[in-house]
Design an enzyme around this catalytic site. Sequence first.
Site, short mmCIF file in Angstrom:
data_model
loop_
_atom_site.label_atom_id
_atom_site.label_comp_id
_atom_site.label_asym_id
_atom_site.label_seq_id
_atom_site.Cartn_x
_atom_site.Cartn_y
_atom_site.Cartn_z
N PRO A 115 1.17 -3.66 -1.70
CA PRO A 115 -0.29 -3.48 -1.67
C PRO A 115 -0.92 -4.33 -0.58
O PRO A 115 -0.59 -5.51 -0.43
CB PRO A 115 -0.71 -3.95 -3.07
CG PRO A 115 0.48 -3.71 -3.93
CD PRO A 115 1.67 -3.97 -3.05
N CYS A 116 -1.81 -3.72 0.18
CA CYS A 116 -2.30 -4.35 1.40
C CYS A 116 -3.56 -5.20 1.19
O CYS A 116 -4.02 -5.85 2.13
CB CYS A 116 -2.57 -3.30 2.47
SG CYS A 116 -3.85 -2.10 2.00
N GLN A 117 -4.13 -5.22 -0.03
CA GLN A 117 -5.39 -5.91 -0.23
C GLN A 117 -5.30 -7.38 0.18
O GLN A 117 -6.26 -7.95 0.70
CB GLN A 117 -5.83 -5.80 -1.69
CG GLN A 117 -6.15 -4.39 -2.14
CD GLN A 117 -4.93 -3.73 -2.76
OE1 GLN A 117 -3.81 -4.03 -2.40
NE2 GLN A 117 -5.18 -2.82 -3.69
N ALA A 118 -4.17 -8.00 -0.07
CA ALA A 118 -4.04 -9.43 0.20
C ALA A 118 -4.10 -9.73 1.69
O ALA A 118 -4.42 -10.85 2.09
CB ALA A 118 -2.73 -9.95 -0.37
N TYR A 119 -3.81 -8.73 2.53
CA TYR A 119 -3.78 -8.96 3.97
C TYR A 119 -4.94 -8.29 4.70
O TYR A 119 -4.99 -8.34 5.93
CB TYR A 119 -2.47 -8.44 4.56
CG TYR A 119 -1.24 -8.95 3.85
CD1 TYR A 119 -0.94 -10.32 3.84
CD2 TYR A 119 -0.39 -8.08 3.19
CE1 TYR A 119 0.18 -10.79 3.19
CE2 TYR A 119 0.73 -8.55 2.54
CZ TYR A 119 1.01 -9.91 2.54
OH TYR A 119 2.12 -10.37 1.90
#
Length: 405
Positions: A115-119
Amino acid sequence: MGYIDLFAGAGGLSEGFKREGFEPIAHIEKDHYACQTIKTRLAYHYLNENDRLDEYKEYLLGNTSQKDFYDLIPDQILDTVINEEISEESLENLFESVDEQLDGEELDLIVGGPPCQAYSLASAHIEDKNEDLIYLYELYGEFLRRYEPRMFVFENVPGLYTADDGKYFEGLKECFEDAGYQLDDEKLDSSNFNVPQKRKRVIIVGWHEELDLGYPDFEEVRVDTTINKLFKDLPSLKPGESINVGKYSKDASDYVNKHIRNGIDLFTHHIARPHNDRDLNIYEMAIEAWTENEVRLKNSDIPEEMRTQKNTSSFLDRFKVVDGDGLSHTMIAHIAKDGHYYIHPDINQLRSLSVREAARIQSFPDDYYFEGPRTSVFTQIGNAVPPLLAQSIAKGINKELNGIN
């Protein structure tokens, strides 16, 4: 060549590799509805390969239950879908499941992107980050150590480069190198790979250090369509209207005929969410500003009594019209929340995008059926890797693994 798809989502990345002749060993995904979507797509491929697409159409038309439909498909195909979260606690169980699917065979490839939310660029400025999300690449590395595939593909957002001044990107590279891989990366724009969307993604490719391989040469194909052409054969909808299953009644563009209609004479999920009168008034202002003057409506331009948020100094572009005469801006999972960032360019329809329109922007063909309620389906689409981008990546990986110049 066999592959594992980690954090598989709705299967957009897997779709590209399946089209290029790769065979899935396992898809690992925590979301129940996304797993059902993958199963349904695997069923499509099986029936298509066996000249039984009429049975798939019967399912789309609602004439076959999901259970009866899945009963048409061999267990070994559907069993590749593992509905479980990837975590330190689940690793051993996941390894057991994958080992059973591999049955002693060596693995060629691992693909996937956490999941890309953290980046994301927005999250890069948030101090209280979800550490479990940020370090999911370490779990990806555990799969590399366990199965030692010849190559891997890791997909994520450009914010990966800059999150915490590059700390996590450097940690990721070190993790994969320690697992025994050389790697390289590029930032690719989906619109250069036949996707009607300006969507930039980091594609990291690694190859086992003992092999004479390298970063593939991905062949670019500049997309030749516009959003208006992409949508022109779909029936008009008003807010809240839906066509769950429909048959084509209008001619389509060359791009749609080649990449979207895909040989089946029906479409699904042409579903528009409802909107209140205040939002519709704002949509009308936004569409007029864009179509007449190519100006984006800012929150500060909205009369105060109509504003849905008070902030007029930052995050001003909450309402955004998709460019009908060009390409879409980046599709993200936020479309599941309200649709304000994806307003249909036709003022006569005055709504946000339908589910099928969003899927087309992501280059999903019309016969790609998404399981679950509307909100889940929007999320699956927004999080997906566009299949046509995935297919270009798969072609490059295929050439590299087979030594094709």
